[in-house]
Write a protein that holds these residues in place. Structure first.
Motif, short mmCIF file in Angstrom:
data_model
loop_
_atom_site.label_atom_id
_atom_site.label_comp_id
_atom_site.label_asym_id
_atom_site.label_seq_id
_atom_site.Cartn_x
_atom_site.Cartn_y
_atom_site.Cartn_z
N ARG A 43 0.82 -1.21 0.00
CA ARG A 43 0.00 0.00 0.00
C ARG A 43 0.85 1.26 0.00
N SER A 44 2.10 1.14 0.46
CA SER A 44 3.02 2.27 0.42
C SER A 44 4.44 1.71 0.42
N VAL A 45 5.40 2.58 0.16
CA VAL A 45 6.81 2.17 0.19
C VAL A 45 7.56 3.08 1.16
N PRO A 46 8.63 2.60 1.75
CA PRO A 46 9.39 3.42 2.71
C PRO A 46 10.07 4.60 2.02
N ASP A 47 10.30 5.65 2.78
CA ASP A 47 11.16 6.72 2.28
C ASP A 47 12.53 6.13 2.00
N PRO A 48 13.21 6.58 0.94
CA PRO A 48 14.49 5.97 0.56
C PRO A 48 15.51 5.90 1.69
N GLU A 49 15.54 6.93 2.55
CA GLU A 49 16.55 6.96 3.60
C GLU A 49 16.28 5.93 4.71
N LYS A 50 15.08 5.31 4.69
CA LYS A 50 14.77 4.27 5.69
C LYS A 50 15.19 2.88 5.24
N LEU A 51 15.49 2.71 3.95
CA LEU A 51 15.81 1.38 3.43
C LEU A 51 17.07 0.78 4.05
N PRO A 52 18.17 1.54 4.23
CA PRO A 52 19.36 0.92 4.84
C PRO A 52 19.08 0.36 6.23
N GLN A 85 16.91 15.16 3.00
CA GLN A 85 17.53 16.37 2.46
C GLN A 85 17.57 17.48 3.51
N ALA A 86 16.53 17.56 4.33
CA ALA A 86 16.48 18.59 5.37
C ALA A 86 17.60 18.41 6.39
N ASP A 87 18.03 17.15 6.61
CA ASP A 87 19.09 16.87 7.58
C ASP A 87 20.43 17.47 7.16
N THR A 88 20.62 17.72 5.87
CA THR A 88 21.95 18.10 5.40
C THR A 88 22.38 19.50 5.83
N LYS A 89 21.43 20.33 6.24
CA LYS A 89 21.84 21.67 6.69
C LYS A 89 22.70 21.58 7.94
N LYS A 90 22.52 20.52 8.73
CA LYS A 90 23.37 20.31 9.90
C LYS A 90 24.77 19.88 9.47
N LEU A 91 24.84 19.13 8.36
CA LEU A 91 26.14 18.65 7.88
C LEU A 91 26.95 19.77 7.25
N THR A 92 26.26 20.64 6.52
CA THR A 92 26.97 21.75 5.85
C THR A 92 27.04 23.00 6.73
N LYS A 93 26.32 22.96 7.87
CA LYS A 93 26.27 24.10 8.79
C LYS A 93 25.76 25.35 8.10
#
Length: 290
Positions: A43-52, A85-93
């Motif tokens: 009925r749905s698929v996981p967000d790509p970042e949840k697959l690992p 993608q929203a998480d990356t602002k912490k990585l790039t500061k």
């Protein structure tokens, strides 16, 4: 972005084989049991970042359970590391995910100051990060040492049952264990005729022949027709030529289709010709020399 292949039925069977409950998977991935149920029923698929993380909980590497065709681009590296993608602002500061979003969309390359922090967060070298970035801009950059996959021989299929099973397993988009083959075949036919030991014995040649019911279940598990087990030379020739054509069509789609794949016009032509051939066979077909 070559999306990973998500097979709901395989996730369900893998979880059951691992002896895990839906609630266990839900806690590990950080979602509700209802969400896991939706994934397993398609009925749905996981967000790509949840697959690992999902693959890890089920005891598999992400490339094994959710394979991807082709080398990764920037978005692939990010989701494989478990970042949105929203998480990356912490990585790039930075105040927003704009720098990474622009690079992933092929609009503006990453500033050099972001190379090292992103590569470290994604678990790759800076060189691998930059190769992935070029792919996000539509430039086909191969991975070092990457060669084209060998093509299947065009002179027919393997002859013995064991050789055919092995051949079909190699063609599968993701590796399947003997237990997974047995579970898939039983599930798709609704009859418990396969076991891990039987599949292993057939694959290794310990058992050289078996019942039509078992062969049907094997064909279902390996996404093929039961006719593939036939010893008729004409049947084998047609099946071999069909598989060769399928490989050629897949290669054509990969070369020229990009995200869109084959054009609707070309796909319609292929389907029309297949329907004509099927009608010929069912109606007796044109006679030789007609």
């Amino acid at each position: 972005m070559p999306a990973r292949r998500f097979d709901a039925e395989r996730v369900l069977l893998t979880r059951r084989t691992a002896g895990r409950k839906q609630s266990d998977v839900a806690v590990g991935v950080g979602v509700s049991p209802a969400r896991v149920s939706a994934w397993e029923t398609g009925r749905s698929v996981p967000d790509p970042e949840k697959l690992p993380r999902l693959a890890e909980i089920l005891g598999h590497h992400v490339d094994e359970l959710f394979p991807r065709e082709g080398p990764p681009d920037l978005a692939d590296l990010r989701v494989d590391a478990g970042y949105s993608q929203a998480d990356t602002k912490k990585l790039t500061k930075t105040k927003s995910a704009g720098p990474v979003a622009a690079a992933e969309n092929g609009q503006r390359r990453l500033a050099e100051e972001y190379h090292v922090p992103l590569a470290e967060a994604y678990g790759v070298s800076v060189e691998a990060l930059l190769r992935a970035q070029e792919r996000s801009f539509g430039i086909d950059v191969p991975e070092p040492g990457m060669t084209e996959a060998p093509q299947a021989a065009g002179d027919g299929l393997p002859e013995t049952l064991a050789e055919k099973i092995t051949y079909l397993l190699v063609q599968m988009p993701a590796p399947l264990s003997d237990a997974e083959v047995a579970a898939l075949g039983n599930s798709r036919t609704g009859v418990e005729v396969l076991s891990e030991d039987l599949v292993r014995d057939l694959r290794s040649g310990v058992v050289a022949s078996t019942s039509d019911e078992v062969l049907r279940a094997l064909a279902e598990a390996l996404d093929t027709t039961p006719l593939i087990w036939s010893a008729d030379a004409d049947v084998q020739r047609i099946i071999a030529e069909t598989m060769l054509l399928r490989g050629q069509v897949a290669a054509l789609a990969a070369r020229g289709g990009g995200q869109q794949g084959l054009s609707a016009e070309l796909l319609q032509f292929i389907l029309r010709e297949v329907d004509k051939a099927r009608a010929d066979v069912q109606g007796g077909g044109p006679t030789a020399g007609s």
